[in-house]
Design a protein around this motif. Structure first.
Motif, short mmCIF file in Angstrom:
data_model
loop_
_atom_site.label_atom_id
_atom_site.label_comp_id
_atom_site.label_asym_id
_atom_site.label_seq_id
_atom_site.Cartn_x
_atom_site.Cartn_y
_atom_site.Cartn_z
N LEU A 546 0.82 -1.22 0.00
CA LEU A 546 0.00 0.00 0.00
C LEU A 546 0.85 1.27 0.00
N TRP A 547 1.76 1.37 0.96
CA TRP A 547 2.45 2.64 1.16
C TRP A 547 3.48 2.92 0.08
N ASN A 611 9.65 12.62 11.01
CA ASN A 611 9.00 11.86 9.94
C ASN A 611 8.41 10.59 10.51
N ILE A 612 7.26 10.17 9.97
CA ILE A 612 6.59 8.95 10.41
C ILE A 612 6.61 7.95 9.27
N SER A 613 7.16 6.79 9.53
CA SER A 613 7.26 5.76 8.49
C SER A 613 5.94 5.00 8.39
N PRO A 620 12.44 6.83 8.09
CA PRO A 620 12.21 7.16 6.68
C PRO A 620 10.98 6.46 6.13
N ASP A 621 10.61 6.84 4.92
CA ASP A 621 9.42 6.27 4.27
C ASP A 621 9.68 4.92 3.62
N SER A 622 10.77 4.28 3.98
CA SER A 622 11.10 2.98 3.40
C SER A 622 10.06 1.94 3.77
N VAL A 623 9.77 1.06 2.82
CA VAL A 623 8.88 -0.06 3.11
C VAL A 623 9.60 -1.36 2.80
#
Length: 914
Positions: A546-547, A611-613, A620-623
């Motif tokens: 999703l993200w 920042n909120i992952s 970070p925005d890493s998934v």
């Protein structure tokens, strides 16, 4: 309509002067109380009874001086008599009253001294007769000026929902169902609320109309109600001059609430009594947000599950709306509260805000959001006009209105409830404002409406409901439906909305609302969004799917988030799920906020972060996505053996003994068998392991052959084609992956309460099920790292969940885990020695299962110390001495993960370029 506070105050002055010399209870009590009610413009005869006979707790008869059922009890004594004794006498009557008759207020007096107690709030007002004019606000409930103190799971709210549910069931059972029944019930809800809040005046006329103008057998009740509905839909100038005077007292409502003609239902005496039971409740104290509970109380469980309906407490709704918009508005208000011009501009800003709930149900979120906006406007008006004594034109003064609120709802009945609920909370707020400024105020007839669209939010263009240029906030609680439980229609919705996501079949239904919202706000960066969701969309495989899509395509940022907590419903048969709240919008420089909960789900702690992952941690925005091979140079982790046998190859100890007693030669084919639960609980089961069984041996074992045939039949009956194909191999497990050597076993599911997932070595002779994942020939270094707090921190963030339990996956957790990059030989030896010490310490407790050893309450102190020593050794192998928090530990691991994956991502980019 209630008389104004100014007139009440004048009457109170006259009353206090007229009765200042009266002293005798016997001679004057009735006249005194009649005059007292007249102060508030109410005829005592309409609402209350003198000398009401009650059987007291001691079995003797007693007579209440005055009882207004469900509202007020009064005991009047002669001047100088004890008010304490009078209060005790009043409350002694309670055991003899029906539940619906129990009053909220107790008033005792001796003609000179008054004491009023609110049994709901426990507030007491005490004053002398001469001070009565200064204390009239305490008696606002008599005139109809009553505000509601909002409580979580208010018993009156639940009672109201239950009683209306009974009436619904009776009407449905006679065949009055579907759309007509839903519209009929919504109208009754409005009438019950209007009865107790001053919309219908004088107080009590709706109940009086039913009691006095309809037959006790209920035969004419439906026709009489239809007459009333016609009157409520007709402006006074257009009514017949010969209209019954009891009906003429009801005002014009409008708002199309009563415009549709309904068939005349057929009531019985029992159904009439159900409606009267509803009338006996004090509906002025009902929170409009509870109408969702009413909706749930009249739906069957199957319907509730299909709709994903979860109705919520106000407390939980506030968790979403406060960080979404309310906290910021209150902060702004506090900064400008001394500037009249800025306050006026701020009120105009409040009027400009618009809200959309694209899965609004009965409107709970919209109702609470509207109420909070009105409360803030009330504070603005109170500051602007605190010195003014003149009567203000509230219709011009109030700006915030229900037409700022929009909703989409799949089912017709809750859509109707949502619209009415917003009107009702509007009236509650108007009553509160009227009380503040000394006048009754109601926006009746209804001329302004919220926009609630009945339709499928995933098929509707949201712009047709509210143009995006007008919208400020999107909020709500979309359906909680996992991918396994989706209907064919819902899967079709998902295929349409998430056509750009290849792996959409693995996503929960709620993800559709995230994608639709992101598409809607794509070119409108000012719109902020917040949804309640099951926590599964921030864990495991779903988070990666999703993200990654939302970040890449829509460039959004998570602005605030509530980490996992239990979401409780206020409705009958409460729904309990584990949820998160996620607020997102276009990127901004504002501080982000994380709300975190302890295991007991108490009030959250709040952390300001940069920042909120997607895993709802600072980072970070890493998934993390499914990976077929380990990211680091470590052995493969494999899934165990999957029987798919209907239980025919698996045996407990008694079944094994029974089989071997009948067929001793089968012993060579019986092996110990463990699933993940068996492994943790220390239970050994057994299985028939027939991998190398010769046909001639099996033919001599009829009991074994019977089990083999049962496996064949079970697989043939399966709906899955692949399982039916394996009916050709009934002697074998559906999937075989048994190692040839001893192995390290990790259970698929483990309690989130444990500090460490229990892992251990098993003999190659133990057949492990597919609920265990294993590493053949694992070293103690690998055991040490995997059983450390470092690996646990990673697992808690990345793993999927079953409810709140950890669901471990080799492809997601293990294969993506960043191992120590380059530990020295000394560091590796330290980890191995500490790991061996953990195994040795466990061996001291041969009678304890892994469940016993790793339960936080029963874990032996020496085992915990051994683990803590291992944790330090593993941290050192990563080049770190310690971490202050788990969040810091996870942030470090994600930095390392990013470092390890960047070369891989760059390589994939080059391939795509070529």
């Amino acid at each position: 309509m209630p008389i104004s506070w100014n007139e009440i105050r004048d009457r109170a002055v006259q009353f206090s002067r007229e009765w200042e010399d009266v002293a005798s209870e016997d001679a004057e009590a009735k006249s005194f109380l009649d005059a007292f009610f007249n102060v508030f413009g109410i005829s005592r005869r309409r609402i209350a009874s003198f000398e009401y006979k009650v059987e007291k707790g001691d079995g003797k008869a007693g007579y209440v001086d005055l009882l207004w059922k469900g509202k007020l009890i009064v005991e009047a004594k002669s001047k100088g008599k004890s008010l304490d004794l009078a209060f005790k006498q009043a409350t002694d009557y309670f055991p003899g009253l029906k539940e619906s008759e129990l009053p909220r207020y107790v008033l005792v007096c001796d003609f000179e001294n008054f004491r009023l107690k609110d049994l709901d709030t426990e507030e007491t007002a005490e004053f002398k007769l001469k001070d009565f004019p200064a204390n009239i606000k305490h008696f606002g409930f008599i005139a109809g000026y009553e505000t509601h103190t909002y409580k979580e799971q208010d018993p009156v709210n639940i009672q109201a929902a239950e009683r209306m549910g009974k009436l619904h069931d009776e009407l449905r059972d006679i065949g009055f169902a579907g759309h007509e029944l839903e519209v009929f019930l919504v109208r009754l809800l409005f009438c019950l609320f209007a009865e107790d809040t001053g919309i219908f005046m004088p107080t009590g006329i709706f109940e009086e109309y039913i009691r006095t103008r309809t037959n006790e057998d209920g035969s004419d009740l439906a026709s009489k109600l239809n007459e009333l509905f016609d009157v409520l839909n007709t402006p006074e100038p257009k009514r017949f001059k010969t209209l019954d005077e009891d009906l003429a007292r009801f005002g014009y409502i409008n708002g199309k609430l009563f415009s549709e003609r309904l068939r005349t239902a057929s009531f019985t005496s029992k159904m009439r009594q159900h409606l009267l039971d509803c009338c006996e409740l004090n509906w002025s104290t009902i929170s409009p947000a509870i109408f969702g509970a009413l909706f749930q109380s009249i739906m069957d469980k199957t319907a509730r599950r299909n709709l994903g309906a979860h109705y919520t407490s106000e407390k939980n709704i506030l968790k979403l709306i406060k960080p979404l918009f309310l906290d910021a508005l209150w902060e702004e208000f506090d900064k400008i509260r001394r500037s009249p011009q800025k306050l006026r501009d701020f009120q105009k800003k409040l009027r400009s805000l618009t809200f959309l709930d694209p899965a609004c149900g009965c409107g709970n979120f919209l109702v609470i959001a509207y109420r909070e906006l009105r409360l803030l406007e009330f504070e603005v008006l109170s500051l602007l006009h605190k010195e003014e004594q003149m009567i203000l034109d509230l219709r011009e003064l109030l700006l915030v209105n229900v037409d700022q609120f929009f909703g989409i709802e799949l089912e017709e009945f809750p859509a109707q409830i949502a619209q009415v609920a917003l009107w009702l909370v509007d009236h509650q707020m108007n009553t509160m404002v009227g009380a503040r400024f000394g006048q009754h105020f109601a926006r009746i007839p209804l001329t302004t409406s919220p926009t609630i669209v009945n339709g499928n939010a995933l098929r509707i263009d949201w712009q047709s409901v509210v143009p995006k240029e007008k919208l400020s906030f999107i909020l709500g609680n979309p359906p909680f439906i996992g991918q396994t439980w989706q209907t064919e229609e819902q899967k079709s919705d998902q295929h349409l909305v998430m056509a750009a996501i290849d792996a959409r079949g693995a996503l929960d239904y709620v993800c559709n609302w995230y994608v639709k919202a992101c598409e809607y706000i794509r070119d409108q960066p000012g719109i902020r969004v917040a949804f309640v969701s099951t926590n599964s969309i921030t864990q495991g495989e779903q988070a990666g799917i999703l993200w990654l899509h939302l970040f890449a395509k829509y460039k959004i940022k998570i602005q605030f988030a509530h980490r996992t907590f239990p979401w409780m419903s206020e409705a009958r048969g409460q729904a309990r799920v584990h949820v998160v709240i996620i607020g997102f919008s276009a990127p901004s420089r504002s501080t982000k906020y994380l709300f975190d909960y302890d295991l007991d789900a108490s009030a959250p702690s709040v952390l300001a972060v940069s920042n909120i992952s997607p895993y709802l941690i600072e980072g970070p925005d890493s998934v993390v996505q499914v990976r077929s091979l380990p990211l680091c140079a470590v052995p493969k982790m494999l899934w165990g053996n999957k029987p798919t046998d209907g239980g025919h190859l698996i045996m407990d100890e008694a079944e094994r003994d029974q089989l071997l007693m009948a067929e001793p030669k089968a012993v060579k084919f019986v092996r110990p068998f463990m699933s993940g639960g068996d492994f943790i609980d220390g239970v050994t089961r057994y299985c028939l392991w027939l991998v190398d069984a010769a046909p001639e041996e099996l033919r001599k074992l009829p009991e074994v052959m019977k089990r083999i045939d049962d496996v064949r039949r079970f697989r043939l009956a399966s709906k899955a084609a692949t399982t039916r194909a394996y009916s050709k191999y009934p002697t074998l497990f559906r999937q075989i992956a048994q190692p040839d050597s001893d192995y390290l076993a990790i259970p698929e599911v483990s309690s989130e309460r444990r500090q460490y997932i229990p892992i251990a070595y098993l003999s190659k002779d133990v057949i492990c099920s597919n609920k265990i994942q294993f590493i053949p020939d694992a070293t103690t270094f690998q055991f040490g790292v995997l059983t450390s707090i470092m690996h646990m921190a990673w697992t808690r963030q990345v793993a999927g969940r079953l409810e709140s339990r950890i669901s471990y996956s080799n492809s997601l957790v293990y294969n993506n885990f960043p191992w120590p990059e380059s530990p020295t030989a000394k560091q590796k030896i330290a980890v191995m020695q500490a790991a061996q010490n953990v195994l040795v310490t466990r061996a001291k407790y041969p009678g304890s299962s892994l469940a016993d050893l790793y339960d936080p309450l029963t874990m032996p102190a020496d085992l915990l110390k051994a683990h803590q020593k291992l944790d330090k050794a593993v941290d050192a192998a990563y080049g770190k001495r310690s971490f202050s928090t788990e969040a810091e530990r996870v942030a470090y691991l994600f930095e390392l993960y990013q470092k390890l994956t960047e070369p891989l991502m760059a390589g994939e980019g080059k391939k795509k370029g070529k």
